[in-house]
Design a protein around this motif. Structure first.
Motif, mmCIF file in Angstrom:
data_model
loop_
_atom_site.group_PDB
_atom_site.id
_atom_site.type_symbol
_atom_site.label_atom_id
_atom_site.label_comp_id
_atom_site.label_asym_id
_atom_site.label_seq_id
_atom_site.Cartn_x
_atom_site.Cartn_y
_atom_site.Cartn_z
ATOM 1 N N GLN A 1 0.834 -1.201 0.000
ATOM 2 C CA GLN A 1 0.000 0.000 0.000
ATOM 3 C C GLN A 1 0.871 1.254 0.000
ATOM 4 N N GLN A 2 1.912 1.226 0.812
ATOM 5 C CA GLN A 2 2.803 2.388 0.892
ATOM 6 C C GLN A 2 3.433 2.665 -0.478
ATOM 7 N N ALA A 3 3.851 1.611 -1.162
ATOM 8 C CA ALA A 3 4.427 1.772 -2.501
ATOM 9 C C ALA A 3 3.376 2.217 -3.512
ATOM 10 N N ALA A 4 2.181 1.666 -3.423
ATOM 11 C CA ALA A 4 1.131 1.944 -4.410
ATOM 12 C C ALA A 4 0.519 3.329 -4.269
ATOM 13 N N PHE A 5 0.397 3.812 -3.031
ATOM 14 C CA PHE A 5 -0.361 5.043 -2.805
ATOM 15 C C PHE A 5 0.471 6.210 -2.273
ATOM 16 N N ASP A 6 1.790 6.007 -2.116
ATOM 17 C CA ASP A 6 2.679 7.076 -1.678
ATOM 18 C C ASP A 6 2.141 7.805 -0.441
ATOM 19 N N VAL A 7 1.876 7.021 0.600
ATOM 20 C CA VAL A 7 1.403 7.589 1.858
ATOM 21 C C VAL A 7 2.504 7.496 2.917
ATOM 22 N N GLU A 8 2.387 8.342 3.919
ATOM 23 C CA GLU A 8 3.414 8.389 4.964
ATOM 24 C C GLU A 8 3.381 7.162 5.864
ATOM 25 N N ARG A 9 2.187 6.750 6.258
ATOM 26 C CA ARG A 9 2.047 5.644 7.199
ATOM 27 C C ARG A 9 0.921 4.712 6.782
ATOM 28 N N ILE A 10 1.005 3.494 7.329
ATOM 29 C CA ILE A 10 -0.065 2.522 7.169
ATOM 30 C C ILE A 10 -0.585 2.224 8.568
ATOM 31 N N GLY A 11 -1.869 2.449 8.772
ATOM 32 C CA GLY A 11 -2.486 2.178 10.061
ATOM 33 C C GLY A 11 -3.100 0.795 10.092
ATOM 34 N N VAL A 12 -3.174 0.249 11.297
ATOM 35 C CA VAL A 12 -3.780 -1.069 11.500
ATOM 36 C C VAL A 12 -4.790 -0.950 12.629
ATOM 37 N N ASP B 1 -7.354 9.775 9.531
ATOM 38 C CA ASP B 1 -7.673 8.746 8.539
ATOM 39 C C ASP B 1 -7.998 7.403 9.178
ATOM 40 N N LEU B 2 -7.847 7.284 10.481
ATOM 41 C CA LEU B 2 -8.118 6.014 11.158
ATOM 42 C C LEU B 2 -9.450 6.007 11.899
ATOM 43 N N SER B 3 -10.364 6.834 11.484
ATOM 44 C CA SER B 3 -11.678 6.903 12.122
ATOM 45 C C SER B 3 -12.723 6.189 11.277
ATOM 46 N N PHE B 4 -13.436 5.245 11.906
ATOM 47 C CA PHE B 4 -14.513 4.562 11.197
ATOM 48 C C PHE B 4 -15.632 5.525 10.802
ATOM 49 N N ALA B 5 -15.662 6.703 11.403
ATOM 50 C CA ALA B 5 -16.644 7.717 11.009
ATOM 51 C C ALA B 5 -16.409 8.159 9.564
ATOM 52 N N ASN B 6 -15.191 7.957 9.058
ATOM 53 C CA ASN B 6 -14.854 8.340 7.687
ATOM 54 C C ASN B 6 -15.149 7.241 6.668
ATOM 55 N N ALA B 7 -15.656 6.112 7.116
ATOM 56 C CA ALA B 7 -15.893 4.990 6.203
ATOM 57 C C ALA B 7 -16.938 5.345 5.152
ATOM 58 N N ALA B 8 -16.637 5.009 3.923
ATOM 59 C CA ALA B 8 -17.582 5.250 2.832
ATOM 60 C C ALA B 8 -18.770 4.307 2.969
ATOM 61 N N SER B 9 -19.951 4.804 2.687
ATOM 62 C CA SER B 9 -21.128 3.944 2.752
ATOM 63 C C SER B 9 -21.229 3.052 1.522
ATOM 64 N N SER B 10 -20.573 3.471 0.453
ATOM 65 C CA SER B 10 -20.492 2.650 -0.755
ATOM 66 C C SER B 10 -19.236 3.073 -1.510
ATOM 67 N N VAL B 11 -18.835 2.229 -2.432
ATOM 68 C CA VAL B 11 -17.635 2.529 -3.210
ATOM 69 C C VAL B 11 -17.869 2.098 -4.653
ATOM 70 N N ASP B 12 -17.348 2.869 -5.571
ATOM 71 C CA ASP B 12 -17.440 2.526 -6.975
ATOM 72 C C ASP B 12 -16.557 1.307 -7.240
ATOM 73 N N ARG B 13 -17.113 0.284 -7.861
ATOM 74 C CA ARG B 13 -16.379 -0.968 -8.117
ATOM 75 C C ARG B 13 -15.121 -0.730 -8.949
ATOM 76 N N ALA B 14 -15.167 0.235 -9.861
ATOM 77 C CA ALA B 14 -13.991 0.534 -10.683
ATOM 78 C C ALA B 14 -12.862 1.105 -9.822
ATOM 79 N N ASP B 15 -13.204 1.967 -8.853
ATOM 80 C CA ASP B 15 -12.191 2.520 -7.946
ATOM 81 C C ASP B 15 -11.596 1.417 -7.074
ATOM 82 N N LEU B 16 -12.455 0.518 -6.601
ATOM 83 C CA LEU B 16 -11.998 -0.609 -5.784
ATOM 84 C C LEU B 16 -11.045 -1.495 -6.580
#
Length: 140
Positions: free
Chosen positions: A71-82, A104-119
């Motif tokens: 994920q870090q390589a694919a998305f160029d983010v600073e950290r990966i949370g678990v 970014d680690l808050s479940f309040a930010n969870a998408a209610s749906s996601v576009d299958r193409a983005d996934l």
């Protein structure tokens, strides 16, 4: 009655997998907190992560680490949370989440749906990074 994750693992329900071995799978969250949010799940139905055998728990966290590096390589983010919460589905799972901040680690930010193409695009990026790192458990 099988959990929703068992049904995904068994192919009864759709899942966008990035990893599969004999003990664990990893697939994209359909309610992602951030782009590239992956769930690492044991094949065996284990409700609480503390009930997993030590060897399985170690394997789940090693797979989570490998996915995080991809994920870090694919998305160029600073950290990966678990996050290991265990309230949503009674089947142990590790949320592995690309992050730019603690918010970014808050479940309040969870998408209610996601576009299958983005996934699918996020999964493709993770799979490519896994392959580039030489892993052979990459799911197609």
């Amino acid at each position: 009655m099988p959990t929703i994750f068992t049904r995904i693992i068994d192919g009864e329900l759709p899942g966008t997998f990035v990893w599969r071995d004999d003990r664990a799978v990893a697939f994209m969250s359909i309610n992602p907190i951030a782009r590239g949010h992956v769930l690492v799940v044991p094949v065996a139905e284990i409700d609480h992560w503390l009930d997993a055998a030590p060897e399985l728990a170690a394997h789940l966290f090693e797979v989570s680490r490998i996915i995080g590096l991809a994920q870090q390589a694919a998305f160029d983010v600073e950290r990966i949370g678990v996050i290991v919460a265990g309230y949503e589905v009674p089947h142990t799972h590790v949320h592995v989440i690309p992050t730019r901040s603690m918010a970014d680690l808050s479940f309040a930010n969870a998408a209610s749906s996601v576009d299958r193409a983005d996934l699918a695009a996020a999964a493709d990026a993770i799979r490519a990074a896994l392959r580039a790192a030489g892993h052979d458990a990459v799911a197609e």
